[in-house]
Design a protein around this motif. Structure first.
Motif, PDB file in Angstrom:
ATOM      1  N   ASN A  67      19.182   6.865  61.190  1.00 38.13           N
ATOM      2  CA  ASN A  67      19.195   7.697  59.992  1.00 38.13           C
ATOM      3  C   ASN A  67      17.753   7.889  59.557  1.00 38.13           C
ATOM      4  N   THR A  68      17.418   9.095  59.139  1.00 40.90           N
ATOM      5  CA  THR A  68      16.040   9.386  58.723  1.00 40.90           C
ATOM      6  C   THR A  68      16.035   9.791  57.255  1.00 40.90           C
ATOM      7  N   ILE A  69      15.163   9.133  56.510  1.00 39.89           N
ATOM      8  CA  ILE A  69      15.018   9.386  55.068  1.00 39.89           C
ATOM      9  C   ILE A  69      13.618   9.961  54.865  1.00 39.89           C
ATOM     10  N   VAL A  70      13.529  11.160  54.287  1.00 45.41           N
ATOM     11  CA  VAL A  70      12.210  11.774  54.067  1.00 45.41           C
ATOM     12  C   VAL A  70      12.097  12.227  52.609  1.00 45.41           C
ATOM     13  N   TRP A  71      11.071  11.747  51.952  1.00 44.31           N
ATOM     14  CA  TRP A  71      10.782  12.145  50.565  1.00 44.31           C
ATOM     15  C   TRP A  71       9.576  13.071  50.596  1.00 44.31           C
ATOM     16  N   LYS A  72       9.722  14.267  49.996  1.00 46.59           N
ATOM     17  CA  LYS A  72       8.615  15.226  49.979  1.00 46.59           C
ATOM     18  C   LYS A  72       8.276  15.597  48.543  1.00 46.59           C
ATOM     19  N   GLN A  76       1.275  11.494  36.883  1.00 41.99           N
ATOM     20  CA  GLN A  76       1.306  12.962  36.708  1.00 41.99           C
ATOM     21  C   GLN A  76       2.090  13.634  37.834  1.00 41.99           C
ATOM     22  N   ALA A  77       1.829  13.196  39.077  1.00 39.98           N
ATOM     23  CA  ALA A  77       2.496  13.813  40.239  1.00 39.98           C
ATOM     24  C   ALA A  77       4.008  13.643  40.151  1.00 39.98           C
ATOM     25  N   PHE A  78       4.462  12.455  39.764  1.00 39.80           N
ATOM     26  CA  PHE A  78       5.916  12.220  39.697  1.00 39.80           C
ATOM     27  C   PHE A  78       6.562  12.897  38.489  1.00 39.80           C
ATOM     28  N   THR A  79       5.733  13.388  37.573  1.00 46.33           N
ATOM     29  CA  THR A  79       6.261  14.134  36.424  1.00 46.33           C
ATOM     30  C   THR A  79       6.292  15.635  36.710  1.00 46.33           C
ATOM     31  N   GLU A  80       5.326  16.105  37.537  1.00 42.22           N
ATOM     32  CA  GLU A  80       5.151  17.560  37.700  1.00 42.22           C
ATOM     33  C   GLU A  80       5.560  18.113  39.065  1.00 42.22           C
ATOM     34  N   ASP A  81       5.421  17.325  40.129  1.00 36.00           N
ATOM     35  CA  ASP A  81       5.664  17.834  41.488  1.00 36.00           C
ATOM     36  C   ASP A  81       7.108  18.292  41.689  1.00 36.00           C
ATOM     37  N   GLU A  82       7.270  19.195  42.644  1.00 34.63           N
ATOM     38  CA  GLU A  82       8.628  19.519  43.105  1.00 34.63           C
ATOM     39  C   GLU A  82       9.024  18.423  44.096  1.00 34.63           C
ATOM     40  N   LEU A  83      10.151  17.758  43.821  1.00 34.15           N
ATOM     41  CA  LEU A  83      10.559  16.572  44.585  1.00 34.15           C
ATOM     42  C   LEU A  83      11.825  16.864  45.401  1.00 34.15           C
ATOM     43  N   ASP A  84      11.823  16.437  46.659  1.00 33.29           N
ATOM     44  CA  ASP A  84      12.979  16.643  47.539  1.00 33.29           C
ATOM     45  C   ASP A  84      13.206  15.411  48.396  1.00 33.29           C
ATOM     46  N   LEU A  85      14.464  15.003  48.493  1.00 33.23           N
ATOM     47  CA  LEU A  85      14.840  13.861  49.340  1.00 33.23           C
ATOM     48  C   LEU A  85      15.777  14.363  50.438  1.00 33.23           C
ATOM     49  N   PHE A  86      15.385  14.135  51.684  1.00 29.92           N
ATOM     50  CA  PHE A  86      16.197  14.543  52.837  1.00 29.92           C
ATOM     51  C   PHE A  86      16.792  13.302  53.513  1.00 29.92           C
ATOM     52  N   ILE A  87      18.091  13.344  53.792  1.00 27.42           N
ATOM     53  CA  ILE A  87      18.741  12.270  54.556  1.00 27.42           C
ATOM     54  C   ILE A  87      19.403  12.922  55.765  1.00 27.42           C
ATOM     55  N   ILE A  88      18.981  12.508  56.960  1.00 29.83           N
ATOM     56  CA  ILE A  88      19.497  13.103  58.190  1.00 29.83           C
ATOM     57  C   ILE A  88      20.166  12.015  59.023  1.00 29.83           C
ATOM     58  N   ASN A 132      12.299  26.516  53.507  1.00 34.38           N
ATOM     59  CA  ASN A 132      13.026  27.189  52.430  1.00 34.38           C
ATOM     60  C   ASN A 132      12.586  26.703  51.053  1.00 34.38           C
ATOM     61  N   VAL A 133      12.221  25.428  50.962  1.00 32.89           N
ATOM     62  CA  VAL A 133      11.742  24.890  49.681  1.00 32.89           C
ATOM     63  C   VAL A 133      10.402  25.542  49.331  1.00 32.89           C
ATOM     64  N   VAL A 134       9.506  25.567  50.306  1.00 35.07           N
ATOM     65  CA  VAL A 134       8.156  26.117  50.061  1.00 35.07           C
ATOM     66  C   VAL A 134       8.220  27.605  49.744  1.00 35.07           C
ATOM     67  N   SER A 135       9.057  28.323  50.475  1.00 33.55           N
ATOM     68  CA  SER A 135       9.097  29.794  50.328  1.00 33.55           C
ATOM     69  C   SER A 135      10.059  30.249  49.229  1.00 33.55           C
ATOM     70  N   GLU A 136      10.828  29.297  48.675  1.00 36.17           N
ATOM     71  CA  GLU A 136      11.862  29.627  47.677  1.00 36.17           C
ATOM     72  C   GLU A 136      12.838  30.659  48.229  1.00 36.17           C
ATOM     73  N   GLN A 137      13.178  30.477  49.497  1.00 41.68           N
ATOM     74  CA  GLN A 137      14.114  31.383  50.171  1.00 41.68           C
ATOM     75  C   GLN A 137      15.330  30.590  50.644  1.00 41.68           C
ATOM     76  N   LYS A 138      16.352  31.311  51.069  1.00 38.51           N
ATOM     77  CA  LYS A 138      17.512  30.627  51.660  1.00 38.51           C
ATOM     78  C   LYS A 138      17.764  31.243  53.025  1.00 38.51           C
ATOM     79  N   VAL A 139      16.965  30.843  53.995  1.00 36.56           N
ATOM     80  CA  VAL A 139      17.128  31.374  55.352  1.00 36.56           C
ATOM     81  C   VAL A 139      17.809  30.292  56.180  1.00 36.56           C
TER      82      VAL A 139
END
Length: 425
Positions: A27-32, A196-208, A379-386
């Motif tokens: 299982n792969t856990i990725v926090w971005k 500051q980063a944990f208050t302002e950044d866009e946060l994403d957690l991926f579980i594969i 898709n996160v970076v581009s704000e798209q749903k491809v």
């Protein structure tokens, strides 16, 4: 059937992306975490993930943290700092065995997610400051990472091209920051930036992996909660009036580095993005491309030559290694290949071959969990749903006319040449 099936859930202050797949025994856990590139924060940000991964409250030394990873059946933890368009992205990845394939029923996924949470939210810090020794050690390592770019002339010439081409744009900043900024960083101001980063950044957690979605969501809810935020977003800077320029540097080197930057004026998610992929493949992306065949094979001008896209910034870079006195001829032949693309001087066979290689490359990328995350993160970076299916479908349906239209949008911006001290030019 979908190539990848991704479930996205809104959590407290971040998004949870789950890809349930039986493809892997791990299982792969990725926090971005992503935020716009800025000169005042770029170096702090490049340092931060390395400080966080080296120790935490529960594992106050690197050796304690590493021996705990060994206990988790040799789990792998790594961090990365990357640049996607005008953004700087921090990644924390943990690859851990899936307990389904072990005789020991230990809840490894839960322990892996707990460890990522520990690293992110319980750093080794007190009185609003990181551990001084850790920060100083990682500052020395960051300095070496930045220096390594200067020592590797292939990477350095690409960095110089971007610097010259994108002057005044956030993208010109190097992802690892500036050596001159490092001395001013300390355990207090880095900790302040961490908050500051944990208050302002866009946060994403991926579980594969082969996981239970409800279980993953429940564990994530219990471990990670942040303030809600509206992530800062930036329009990619598109240069309107591109004026061609040539920049030459001289250094004590044996082989010239010729790097050429183009503005494609096309971003990931744009309608003609698929045609741009095929265009790049025919032009310089692969070993059957025009650049490879004409610059390297036919004219023996280059030790290496290739082109690559920066999909979130609308750039295409040509990189090549040439003899110092071959500069004019190499530039001339590269220009000719671009003109050939604009004139539609390529065959259906080249198109089909390129599509096949791109599809293969994409499917190879999806053979690793980290590759899947990188593809989905576009898709996160581009704000798209491809979706992947749309991507592969759009690319395979690309016509010759669409490729020519894309070629006509591409503008040469900067020619950069790193030449030798004794060279004439």
């Amino acid at each position: 059937m979908a190539v990848i099936s991704e479930t996205i859930k809104d959590m407290k202050g971040y998004k949870l992306h789950i890809v349930k797949t039986e493809k892997f025994k791990t299982n792969t856990i990725v926090w971005k975490m992503k935020t716009p590139l800025t000169s005042e924060n770029v170096t702090k940000r490049a340092l931060l993930p390395y400080v966080l991964q080296s120790s935490s409250k529960a594992y106050p030394s690197t050796s304690k943290l590493r021996s705990y990873l060994d206990e988790l059946y040799g789990a792998n933890l790594y961090v990365d700092v990357s640049k996607k368009g005008e953004y700087q992205v921090l990644s924390f990845s943990l690859e851990i065995a899936n307990e389904k394939f072990l005789s020991d029923p230990e809840p490894l996924l839960k322990k892996g997610m707990e460890l990522i949470a520990e690293i992110l939210v319980n750093p080794l810090a007190e009185n609003e400051a990181f551990d001084r020794e850790t920060v100083e050690k990682e500052k020395r390592t960051l300095k070496q990472r930045i220096q390594a770019v200067y020592d590797d002339k292939m990477r350095y010439s690409n960095f110089r091209l971007v610097q010259e081409m994108c002057k005044g744009e956030p993208y010109a900043l190097h992802v690892n920051g500036e050596i001159d900024d490092i001395p001013a960083l300390n355990e207090q101001n880095l900790y302040e930036y961490y908050k500051q980063a944990f208050t302002e950044d866009e946060l994403d957690l991926f579980i594969i992996g082969d996981v239970n979605e409800d279980e993953v969501q429940s564990i994530a809810e219990g471990l990670l909660q942040f303030e809600e935020r509206t992530p800062k977003s930036l329009e990619a800077v598109k240069a309107d009036n591109v004026e061609e320029k040539t920049v030459k540097d001289k250094e004590d080197i044996k082989q010239g580095k010729l790097n050429i930057g183009y503005r494609t004026n096309i971003l990931y998610g744009d309608q003609d993005y698929y045609a741009l992929q095929v265009f790049n493949g025919i032009f310089g992306g692969f070993s059957h491309s025009k650049l490879f065949l004409n610059v390297r094979e036919k004219n023996s001008l280059a030790y290496y030559v290739a082109s690559r896209l920066e999909s979130h910034k609308g750039l295409m870079m040509v990189m090549s290694g040439i003899e110092f006195n071959n500069f004019d001829l190499a530039v001339k032949i590269i220009r000719e290949q671009m003109e050939a693309m604009k004139a539609g001087d390529f065959t259906e066979q080249e198109i089909e071959q390129t599509k096949a290689v791109i599809e293969n490359q994409m499917l190879e990328t999806l053979d690793t969990a980290r590759g899947m995350v990188e593809v989905l993160y576009h898709n996160v970076v581009s704000e798209q749903k491809v979706s992947l299916d749309d991507w592969l479908n759009g690319m395979s349906k690309t016509t010759k006319e669409e490729i020519v239209e894309v070629a006509k949008k591409v503008q040469l911006d900067t020619i950069y040449f790193l030449t030798g001290l004794g060279a004439d030019k």
